[in-house]
Design a protein around this motif. Sequence first.
Motif, PDB file in Angstrom:
ATOM      1  N   PRO A  27      15.191 -49.086  23.255  1.00  0.00           N
ATOM      2  CA  PRO A  27      14.038 -49.847  23.739  1.00  0.00           C
ATOM      3  C   PRO A  27      14.206 -50.447  25.124  1.00  0.00           C
ATOM      4  O   PRO A  27      13.218 -50.832  25.742  1.00  0.00           O
ATOM      5  N   SER A  28      15.422 -50.550  25.638  1.00  0.00           N
ATOM      6  CA  SER A  28      15.605 -51.093  26.974  1.00  0.00           C
ATOM      7  C   SER A  28      15.068 -50.161  28.058  1.00  0.00           C
ATOM      8  O   SER A  28      14.793 -50.604  29.176  1.00  0.00           O
ATOM      9  N   THR A  29      14.903 -48.883  27.735  1.00  0.00           N
ATOM     10  CA  THR A  29      14.447 -47.921  28.745  1.00  0.00           C
ATOM     11  C   THR A  29      13.211 -47.132  28.336  1.00  0.00           C
ATOM     12  O   THR A  29      12.581 -46.511  29.176  1.00  0.00           O
ATOM     13  N   THR A  30      12.891 -47.122  27.032  1.00  0.00           N
ATOM     14  CA  THR A  30      11.794 -46.269  26.580  1.00  0.00           C
ATOM     15  C   THR A  30      11.272 -46.728  25.221  1.00  0.00           C
ATOM     16  O   THR A  30      12.053 -47.218  24.401  1.00  0.00           O
ATOM     17  N   PRO A  31       9.962 -46.558  24.968  1.00  0.00           N
ATOM     18  CA  PRO A  31       9.439 -46.845  23.625  1.00  0.00           C
ATOM     19  C   PRO A  31       9.643 -45.682  22.667  1.00  0.00           C
ATOM     20  O   PRO A  31       9.228 -45.748  21.509  1.00  0.00           O
ATOM     21  N   ALA A  32      10.291 -44.614  23.128  1.00  0.00           N
ATOM     22  CA  ALA A  32      10.467 -43.418  22.303  1.00  0.00           C
ATOM     23  C   ALA A  32      11.271 -43.709  21.047  1.00  0.00           C
ATOM     24  O   ALA A  32      12.249 -44.460  21.063  1.00  0.00           O
ATOM     25  N   VAL A  33      10.845 -43.093  19.949  1.00  0.00           N
ATOM     26  CA  VAL A  33      11.558 -43.132  18.679  1.00  0.00           C
ATOM     27  C   VAL A  33      11.764 -41.696  18.233  1.00  0.00           C
ATOM     28  O   VAL A  33      10.812 -40.915  18.176  1.00  0.00           O
ATOM     29  N   ILE A  34      12.988 -41.336  17.913  1.00  0.00           N
ATOM     30  CA  ILE A  34      13.302 -39.979  17.468  1.00  0.00           C
ATOM     31  C   ILE A  34      13.727 -40.046  16.007  1.00  0.00           C
ATOM     32  O   ILE A  34      14.802 -40.567  15.680  1.00  0.00           O
ATOM     33  N   ASP A  35      12.894 -39.548  15.107  1.00  0.00           N
ATOM     34  CA  ASP A  35      13.258 -39.417  13.696  1.00  0.00           C
ATOM     35  C   ASP A  35      13.850 -38.033  13.496  1.00  0.00           C
ATOM     36  O   ASP A  35      13.231 -37.028  13.865  1.00  0.00           O
ATOM     37  N   SER A  36      15.011 -37.969  12.914  1.00  0.00           N
ATOM     38  CA  SER A  36      15.709 -36.686  12.836  1.00  0.00           C
ATOM     39  C   SER A  36      16.432 -36.508  11.517  1.00  0.00           C
ATOM     40  O   SER A  36      16.981 -37.461  10.955  1.00  0.00           O
ATOM     41  N   ASP A  82      10.071 -40.088  32.492  1.00  0.00           N
ATOM     42  CA  ASP A  82       9.654 -39.825  31.126  1.00  0.00           C
ATOM     43  C   ASP A  82      10.793 -39.426  30.192  1.00  0.00           C
ATOM     44  O   ASP A  82      10.803 -39.779  29.036  1.00  0.00           O
ATOM     45  N   GLY A  83      11.770 -38.660  30.656  1.00  0.00           N
ATOM     46  CA  GLY A  83      12.896 -38.292  29.815  1.00  0.00           C
ATOM     47  C   GLY A  83      12.630 -37.192  28.810  1.00  0.00           C
ATOM     48  O   GLY A  83      13.322 -37.099  27.796  1.00  0.00           O
ATOM     49  N   VAL A  84      11.618 -36.337  29.058  1.00  0.00           N
ATOM     50  CA  VAL A  84      11.336 -35.204  28.174  1.00  0.00           C
ATOM     51  C   VAL A  84      11.416 -33.914  28.977  1.00  0.00           C
ATOM     52  O   VAL A  84      11.259 -33.906  30.203  1.00  0.00           O
ATOM     53  N   VAL A  85      11.652 -32.808  28.278  1.00  0.00           N
ATOM     54  CA  VAL A  85      11.848 -31.527  28.961  1.00  0.00           C
ATOM     55  C   VAL A  85      10.594 -30.660  29.003  1.00  0.00           C
ATOM     56  O   VAL A  85      10.587 -29.625  29.667  1.00  0.00           O
ATOM     57  N   ASP A  86       9.548 -31.069  28.292  1.00  0.00           N
ATOM     58  CA  ASP A  86       8.376 -30.206  28.183  1.00  0.00           C
ATOM     59  C   ASP A  86       7.203 -30.661  29.045  1.00  0.00           C
ATOM     60  O   ASP A  86       6.126 -30.062  28.985  1.00  0.00           O
ATOM     61  N   SER A  87       7.374 -31.689  29.849  1.00  0.00           N
ATOM     62  CA  SER A  87       6.304 -32.138  30.739  1.00  0.00           C
ATOM     63  C   SER A  87       6.880 -33.111  31.760  1.00  0.00           C
ATOM     64  O   SER A  87       8.046 -33.506  31.671  1.00  0.00           O
ATOM     65  N   GLY A  88       6.057 -33.517  32.721  1.00  0.00           N
ATOM     66  CA  GLY A  88       6.453 -34.542  33.666  1.00  0.00           C
ATOM     67  C   GLY A  88       7.549 -34.119  34.621  1.00  0.00           C
ATOM     68  O   GLY A  88       7.780 -32.935  34.869  1.00  0.00           O
ATOM     69  N   LYS A 100      12.280 -34.048  18.965  1.00  0.00           N
ATOM     70  CA  LYS A 100      10.967 -34.578  19.345  1.00  0.00           C
ATOM     71  C   LYS A 100      10.841 -36.055  18.988  1.00  0.00           C
ATOM     72  O   LYS A 100      11.286 -36.491  17.925  1.00  0.00           O
ATOM     73  N   ASP A 101      10.202 -36.805  19.893  1.00  0.00           N
ATOM     74  CA  ASP A 101       9.946 -38.214  19.629  1.00  0.00           C
ATOM     75  C   ASP A 101       8.634 -38.378  18.875  1.00  0.00           C
ATOM     76  O   ASP A 101       8.001 -37.385  18.481  1.00  0.00           O
ATOM     77  N   GLN A 102       8.208 -39.620  18.673  1.00  0.00           N
ATOM     78  CA  GLN A 102       7.027 -39.891  17.850  1.00  0.00           C
ATOM     79  C   GLN A 102       5.743 -39.357  18.469  1.00  0.00           C
ATOM     80  O   GLN A 102       4.732 -39.177  17.779  1.00  0.00           O
ATOM     81  N   ASP A 103       5.762 -39.067  19.777  1.00  0.00           N
ATOM     82  CA  ASP A 103       4.590 -38.511  20.449  1.00  0.00           C
ATOM     83  C   ASP A 103       4.681 -37.000  20.622  1.00  0.00           C
ATOM     84  O   ASP A 103       3.832 -36.400  21.273  1.00  0.00           O
ATOM     85  N   GLY A 104       5.717 -36.398  20.067  1.00  0.00           N
ATOM     86  CA  GLY A 104       5.891 -34.955  20.192  1.00  0.00           C
ATOM     87  C   GLY A 104       6.631 -34.529  21.440  1.00  0.00           C
ATOM     88  O   GLY A 104       6.800 -33.337  21.694  1.00  0.00           O
TER      89      GLY A 104
END
Length: 351
Positions: free
Chosen positions: A104-113, A333-339, A307-311
């Motif tokens: 949470p210090s850098t991103t709201p991303a949540v990864i359920d795995s 953003d920290g994702v590989v599929d956009s941005g 994938k995070d909670q937003d895909g």
Amino acid sequence: MRRQRVILAVVAVAVVLVAGTVVVKLFDSGPAGTPGSGWAGPTQSARGYRNDVERLTQQYELVERTRPERTEVRRRSDQAVVATLTAGARTVVVAGPPRQFTEPSTTPAVIDSTSWVRVAPRAWQAEHDLDEKFASWLLEQIEAKNPPVDVLAAAMQYLPDAPDGVNDDGVRYIGDAGFGYVHSADERDGADFYDYLEIPWKFSDSGRAKPSKRWDRDLDCSGYLRLIYGYRFGIPLFNAPVNTTVNGLPRTASSMASYARSVLIAAGRSPSRAPTNLSAMQPGDLVFFALHDDPGLITHSGIYLGKDQDGGMRFVSSRGTVDGPTFGDVRGDGVVDSGYFGERLRRVIRL
């Protein structure tokens, strides 16, 4: 130590230091496991089987897939996929207890795995290559009641404010890592795994290397991958420049992308373009980016998490904006599929 301290609040994944061992707190999935996760705990006893090859093939079905060539291990009782082995790769993804990664210090991303990434004793070939040693190892991974630290959990042990841990040799081998990197041709101006560990290291190809006090407790992007896959999980490490395929991890991100023995999962149609199809990716894959002026020059590397909670297809790497390993980014953003990173992704491989 990080130059810019940030607070790591972990939700549902607590990394606790116990006698030098990191324990990951998991979700309670209930007696039947999580539907669709493939994990339901250990199966019946090995009693009645002549050996582990027979038990594996009797209790599980091995299904061959393509693109890339791989073997899905399915539990015969319910056809749940419990492991995926890729031909030519040592990386194995095993279905395990559900867990959650947050930063949470850098991103709201949540990864359920439910993916647990293991490194097999050797590269997988096909079902006909199955022997007793490999079958025993695979059954142990599939049926572990309390799975040990895997590649993904180990990667989390260097994020902001991760607690220190010392191994049996007295080496502080886990804990909050900073970022140490100056762009250069050979990357020796950056921090390798032994700089972070503050110990000398003897390489098979170049001899003994001494850590730099300039980079103690720091990791550049490729040093981070070498610490996880090499020092922690046994992939051979090379230090001298390479210009041919090697059975291990070379020093630089560009050399890893080009010369590490691996399975190609995705690449652009030209060296300066991003891949258009990432559907074959799985957690544990190595991702490579061109972040500098030359769109065809790979200068950054990381590990795909899932994938995070937003895909979003999220990866972890050591980078300057957060001063060390992170799967978030205070500027991006920290994702590989956009941005930002999606546009600069160039290659995905599986070790």
